[in-house]
Design an enzyme around this catalytic site. Structure first.
Site, PDB file in Angstrom:
ATOM      1  N   ASP A  67      28.041 -13.767  23.357  1.00  0.00           N
ATOM      2  CA  ASP A  67      27.388 -12.604  23.959  1.00  0.00           C
ATOM      3  C   ASP A  67      25.881 -12.824  24.044  1.00  0.00           C
ATOM      4  O   ASP A  67      25.354 -13.772  23.467  1.00  0.00           O
ATOM      5  CB  ASP A  67      27.704 -11.325  23.172  1.00  0.00           C
ATOM      6  CG  ASP A  67      27.692 -11.543  21.656  1.00  0.00           C
ATOM      7  OD1 ASP A  67      26.832 -12.307  21.171  1.00  0.00           O
ATOM      8  OD2 ASP A  67      28.531 -10.962  20.963  1.00  0.00           O
ATOM      9  N   ASP A 136      34.025  -1.377  12.366  1.00  0.00           N
ATOM     10  CA  ASP A 136      34.931  -0.584  13.195  1.00  0.00           C
ATOM     11  C   ASP A 136      35.960  -1.444  13.929  1.00  0.00           C
ATOM     12  O   ASP A 136      36.682  -0.954  14.795  1.00  0.00           O
ATOM     13  CB  ASP A 136      34.143   0.255  14.208  1.00  0.00           C
ATOM     14  CG  ASP A 136      33.263  -0.599  15.118  1.00  0.00           C
ATOM     15  OD1 ASP A 136      33.290  -1.842  14.997  1.00  0.00           O
ATOM     16  OD2 ASP A 136      32.539  -0.028  15.954  1.00  0.00           O
ATOM     17  N   HIS A 138      35.289  -4.167  15.845  1.00  0.00           N
ATOM     18  CA  HIS A 138      34.870  -4.782  17.109  1.00  0.00           C
ATOM     19  C   HIS A 138      34.686  -6.286  16.958  1.00  0.00           C
ATOM     20  O   HIS A 138      34.367  -6.787  15.869  1.00  0.00           O
ATOM     21  CB  HIS A 138      33.596  -4.123  17.655  1.00  0.00           C
ATOM     22  CG  HIS A 138      32.333  -4.517  16.955  1.00  0.00           C
ATOM     23  ND1 HIS A 138      31.702  -3.700  16.046  1.00  0.00           N
ATOM     24  CD2 HIS A 138      31.567  -5.633  17.047  1.00  0.00           C
ATOM     25  CE1 HIS A 138      30.606  -4.289  15.609  1.00  0.00           C
ATOM     26  NE2 HIS A 138      30.499  -5.476  16.199  1.00  0.00           N
ATOM     27  N   GLU A 143      33.539  -2.855  21.679  1.00  0.00           N
ATOM     28  CA  GLU A 143      33.635  -1.731  20.761  1.00  0.00           C
ATOM     29  C   GLU A 143      35.031  -1.095  20.834  1.00  0.00           C
ATOM     30  O   GLU A 143      35.812  -1.388  21.738  1.00  0.00           O
ATOM     31  CB  GLU A 143      32.571  -0.683  21.122  1.00  0.00           C
ATOM     32  CG  GLU A 143      31.132  -1.192  21.043  1.00  0.00           C
ATOM     33  CD  GLU A 143      30.637  -1.386  19.613  1.00  0.00           C
ATOM     34  OE1 GLU A 143      31.377  -1.058  18.670  1.00  0.00           O
ATOM     35  OE2 GLU A 143      29.504  -1.865  19.446  1.00  0.00           O
TER      36      GLU A 143
END
Length: 261
Positions: A67, A136, A138, A143
């Protein structure tokens, strides 16, 4: 999915670095997918030590980015391209020309995303993709509720993520970009081998959901269950909520040495 429980982050880094070294001995020009953040640092340090000791030659390896920030110049010290140059390319002796990443400064960001997916395919695909995981669930910047078939695309950072990342920008959240380009989950799943490293008790819930929960967009990392060669390496703390932890320890302890991860 194979789950390997190790004592600590250093042991996890050494285990994964050896898997990468084995790959490079077999395929010197392998395309390695790399991630940023603090979690993979023990991997890069262990692999760099092997290179320095002459145990493996990484000079012909190719490196692919997971990314990148949108709008941050490539030469900015906190662009992921710059970070990976410092943490991966230079320590491993890899030429910058062997580095692949999305263009976060492109006028047409969507076109840049499509171009990066095509570039990965044209390069023969990623041989081994390193992944971290968020609390979470991800992976990359996918996400919760990201499509499990998603491709490389632009994503908007949550305010919490920008707050967390402000420490890399002199504590000033205004310097943190609002958008990133990330490989999508569908793109990530095309790598031949996925290796996720998670350490610390704060990752325990996410690890349990990834490994033992249902495949669901609410936990993007659970998509690794769909992959034919996915390895999840966790320390004791990150494994603390796994119901099958004893089974995972048993299967790894009785695995043939030649098989690797």
């Amino acid at each position: 999915m194979e789950v390997v429980i190790v004592p600590d982050a250093q042991a996890g880094g050494e285990l994964i670095a050896e898997a990468m070294a084995r790959l490079l001995r077999h395929k010197p020009d392998a395309l390695l997918g790399v991630a940023t953040g603090s979690t993979p640092l023990p991997i890069y340090e262990a692999l760099a030590s092997k290179v320095k000791a002459g145990a493996v030659d990484a000079s012909r390896a190719r490196i692919a980015q997971l990314d990148e920030y949108v709008g941050l110049p490539a030469d900015h010290p906190e662009s992921y391209r710059s970070v990976l140059r410092r943490e991966v390319l230079e320590p491993l002796g890899v030429d910058v020309r062997a580095f692949m990443g999305p263009d976060g400064t492109a006028d047409d960001v969507q076109a840049a995303c499509v171009a990066y997916d095509r570039a990965l395919a044209s390069a023969g695909g990623v041989d081994l993709q390193l992944l971290g995981i968020g609390t979470d669930g991800h992976i990359g910047f996918n996400e919760p509720c990201s499509s499990l078939a998603s491709r490389t695309r632009i994503k908007t950072l949550t305010e919490q993520t920008r707050v967390d990342n402000a420490r890399f920008f002199d504590g000033d959240i205004e310097q943190v970009p609002h958008h990133v380009i990330t490989q999508g989950i569908g793109t990530i799943l095309e790598a031949r081998h996925l290796v996720l490293l998670a350490t610390g008790e704060g990752k325990a819930d996410a690890v349990a959901a990834t490994v033992e929960g249902p495949v669901a967009a609410v936990c993007p990392a659970s998509a690794l269950q769909l992959h034919p060669h996915a390895t999840v390496v966790v320390d004791d703390a990150a494994a603390s909520k796994l119901k099958l932890a004893d089974y995972f320890r048993h299967t790894y302890a009785n695995k043939p040495d030649w098989q690797g991860i």
